[in-house]
Motif scaffolding. Structure first.
Motif, PDB file in Angstrom:
ATOM      1  N   ASP A 237       0.869  -1.179   0.000  1.00 49.29           N
ATOM      2  CA  ASP A 237       0.000   0.000   0.000  1.00 49.29           C
ATOM      3  C   ASP A 237       0.903   1.225   0.000  1.00 49.29           C
ATOM      4  O   ASP A 237       1.462   1.602   1.032  1.00 49.29           O
ATOM      5  CB  ASP A 237      -0.909  -0.009   1.227  1.00 49.29           C
ATOM      6  CG  ASP A 237      -1.950   1.105   1.204  1.00 49.29           C
ATOM      7  OD1 ASP A 237      -1.759   2.088   0.452  1.00 49.29           O
ATOM      8  OD2 ASP A 237      -2.951   1.014   1.937  1.00 49.29           O
ATOM      9  N   LYS A 322      -4.063  11.094  -4.396  1.00 48.06           N
ATOM     10  CA  LYS A 322      -4.782  10.084  -3.615  1.00 48.06           C
ATOM     11  C   LYS A 322      -5.195   8.916  -4.498  1.00 48.06           C
ATOM     12  O   LYS A 322      -4.997   7.743  -4.159  1.00 48.06           O
ATOM     13  CB  LYS A 322      -6.010  10.706  -2.952  1.00 48.06           C
ATOM     14  CG  LYS A 322      -6.819   9.712  -2.127  1.00 48.06           C
ATOM     15  CD  LYS A 322      -8.040  10.381  -1.496  1.00 48.06           C
ATOM     16  CE  LYS A 322      -8.864   9.371  -0.703  1.00 48.06           C
ATOM     17  NZ  LYS A 322     -10.057  10.032  -0.090  1.00 48.06           N
ATOM     18  N   ALA A 326      -3.653   5.055  -4.504  1.00 45.71           N
ATOM     19  CA  ALA A 326      -4.596   3.957  -4.269  1.00 45.71           C
ATOM     20  C   ALA A 326      -4.536   2.935  -5.398  1.00 45.71           C
ATOM     21  O   ALA A 326      -4.713   1.732  -5.168  1.00 45.71           O
ATOM     22  CB  ALA A 326      -6.010   4.507  -4.122  1.00 45.71           C
ATOM     23  N   ARG A 329      -2.174  -0.052  -4.959  1.00 43.18           N
ATOM     24  CA  ARG A 329      -2.355  -1.002  -3.857  1.00 43.18           C
ATOM     25  C   ARG A 329      -2.504  -2.425  -4.380  1.00 43.18           C
ATOM     26  O   ARG A 329      -3.163  -2.678  -5.389  1.00 43.18           O
ATOM     27  CB  ARG A 329      -3.594  -0.645  -3.029  1.00 43.18           C
ATOM     28  CG  ARG A 329      -3.790  -1.595  -1.848  1.00 43.18           C
ATOM     29  CD  ARG A 329      -5.033  -1.293  -1.029  1.00 43.18           C
ATOM     30  NE  ARG A 329      -5.101  -2.219   0.099  1.00 43.18           N
ATOM     31  CZ  ARG A 329      -5.724  -3.395   0.056  1.00 43.18           C
ATOM     32  NH1 ARG A 329      -6.338  -3.780  -1.048  1.00 43.18           N
ATOM     33  NH2 ARG A 329      -5.725  -4.180   1.128  1.00 43.18           N
ATOM     34  N   ASN A 332      -6.627  -5.946  -4.278  1.00 42.07           N
ATOM     35  CA  ASN A 332      -7.983  -5.730  -4.775  1.00 42.07           C
ATOM     36  C   ASN A 332      -8.419  -6.747  -5.827  1.00 42.07           C
ATOM     37  O   ASN A 332      -9.580  -6.789  -6.207  1.00 42.07           O
ATOM     38  CB  ASN A 332      -8.108  -4.322  -5.368  1.00 42.07           C
ATOM     39  CG  ASN A 332      -7.834  -3.243  -4.335  1.00 42.07           C
ATOM     40  OD1 ASN A 332      -8.187  -3.386  -3.171  1.00 42.07           O
ATOM     41  ND2 ASN A 332      -7.198  -2.160  -4.758  1.00 42.07           N
TER      42      ASN A 332
END
Length: 420
Positions: A237, A322, A326, A329, A332
């Motif tokens: 992350d 942001k 993300a 990461r 997912n």
């Protein structure tokens, strides 16, 4: 009165010019598909510059192959394929390890495929420009045990030209590693079975690339027979990693992250330059041409905020940064094949909690996940000891796990422990 004339000091420089012909991509790229080999040449493999203190038991081939970048554009990527001298003692055809290294720096001279030729790179072109092939011990051991290995330089590193590495970009890291495996399978004269088993291996940023490859394999390279993925000290992350960089020995790694964003998202290149103070501009310019040790020496233990005009915390908590952070990461998308994480509980660079969350999220998707927690206590953590030392402590355990995957041994996932 005697006059003593001192001879002028001779500066040591590693001549990189002989690499330029091979590492300059053709323009335009030849027609083809991801994983197609563009060019090859023999590659000298040494543990140290003289080549006399130990050796790799295999033959190196430098490769340039087609891949895709973060935006899906075709791009040339370089790397090294190593054909073992020793037979594979396990079950089935010879296994292929697609290997992504730790970050060796942003300068093209820092590319793993170049360091295999030198063992130790040394010049004064960017200051104390010294870099070691940190993972040659892993590679030499795996090679001696019969694994074929292909090491990617990653998108943008090593190639001669203006492009910066797309550092810690999930898509670019994964596609470069997947296409390295494809390229190795397509090389003539190897002992590989084109349909044989493949596993991914990575440490630090290379660990993120290995995990990204596992996530992307089912859609990007479904023909690969992926049997497992190993990642040590992987930052899963990137947003959670940012506070860890502040005051760190590798505080200058923020320059690598910014370079990676600029290269992967060209529309943000000038806005990033505009966001920096003069000190920040100097940092970003320097880290873009240095290897890891020089970046560490120049910017160790620095705080990040003085490099920015505005509040850094607010910048990373608002778009576009942001959303970009993300998107990098891991966790997912369900990975292909079993995954083995090895991570120190007090890792100073990639937070342990973020890795646990990635593993937990994958477990919830039904993935086969094993998380091995290295419990070495925190020691000089601003020097990144707990990120740099545990992979060597846990090396034999990690090699045993990856060997079991090629031999078809059952896994022992610990998802139940993670969810309790």
């Amino acid at each position: 009165m005697a006059v003593v004339l001192a001879a002028p000091a001779v500066l040591a420089h590693a001549d990189e010019s002989h690499y330029e012909v091979f590492y300059t991509p053709p323009d335009p790229l030849p027609a083809g598909e991801p994983g197609d080999v563009i060019r090859t040449e023999p590659s000298r493999l040494v543990l140290e510059p003289s080549g006399q203190l130990g050796s790799f038991v295999g033959t190196g081939t430098r490769i340039m192959y087609r891949s895709t970048d973060a935006q899906g554009n075709p791009v040339a990527v370089t790397g090294t394929y190593i054909e073992p001298d020793n037979p594979w003692p396990g079950k089935g055809p010879r296994p292929l390890l697609a290997y992504a290294t730790a970050p060796y720096g942003m300068g093209e001279q820092c590319a793993p495929s170049r360091l295999f030729n030198q063992g130790i790179h040394a010049s004064l072109d960017t200051g104390f420009d010294v870099m070691f092939n940190l993972e040659e011990g892993f590679v030499a051991t795996l090679l001696a045990r019969g694994f074929a290995i292909v090491v990617t330089d990653g998108v943008g590193l090593g190639v001669h030209g203006p492009m910066s590495p797309q550092f810690l970009n999930r898509v670019a890291g994964g596609t470069a590693l997947l296409d390295a495996a494809r390229a190795a399978m397509r090389l003539p004269g190897t002992s590989l079975d084109p349909d044989g088993p493949v596993a991914f291996w990575g440490w630090l940023a290379g660990g993120q690339a290995a995990l990204a490859a596992a996530e992307l394999a089912s859609t990007y390279a479904p023909e690969l027979n992926v049997v497992g993925t190993y990642a040590n000290a992987a930052p899963t992350d990137l947003a959670a990693t940012m506070p860890s960089i502040d005051g760190n020995f590798l505080a200058g790694a923020l320059g690598w992250v910014l370079r990676g964003i600029q290269s992967a998202y060209p529309a943000l290149e000038q806005p990033i330059w505009d966001s920096l103070t003069p000190r920040g501009v100097e940092m970003l310019a320097n880290t873009g041409r240095q290897c890891m040790l020089q970046t560490g020496i120049d910017y160790m233990f620095r705080h990040l905020q003085p490099w920015f005009k505005d509040d850094l915390n607010q910048m990373v908590q608002a778009d576009p940064f942001k959303g970009i952070l993300a998107a990098q990461r891991i966790g997912n998308v369900k990975p292909t094949g079993p995954v083995y994480f090895s991570h120190n509980r007090w890792d100073p660079f990639g937070p342990y909690a973020a890795v646990v969350q990635t593993a937990t999220d994958w477990c919830a998707m039904g993935a086969d996940v094993t998380l091995w927690t290295n419990e070495a206590p925190p020691f000089l953590n601003k020097l990144d000891v707990n990120a740099l030392l545990p992979p060597f402590i846990d090396a034999e355990r990690s090699i045993a796990w990856i060997t079991d995957r090629f031999n078809g041994a059952p896994t022992a996932p610990n998802c139940a422990e993670l969810s309790s």
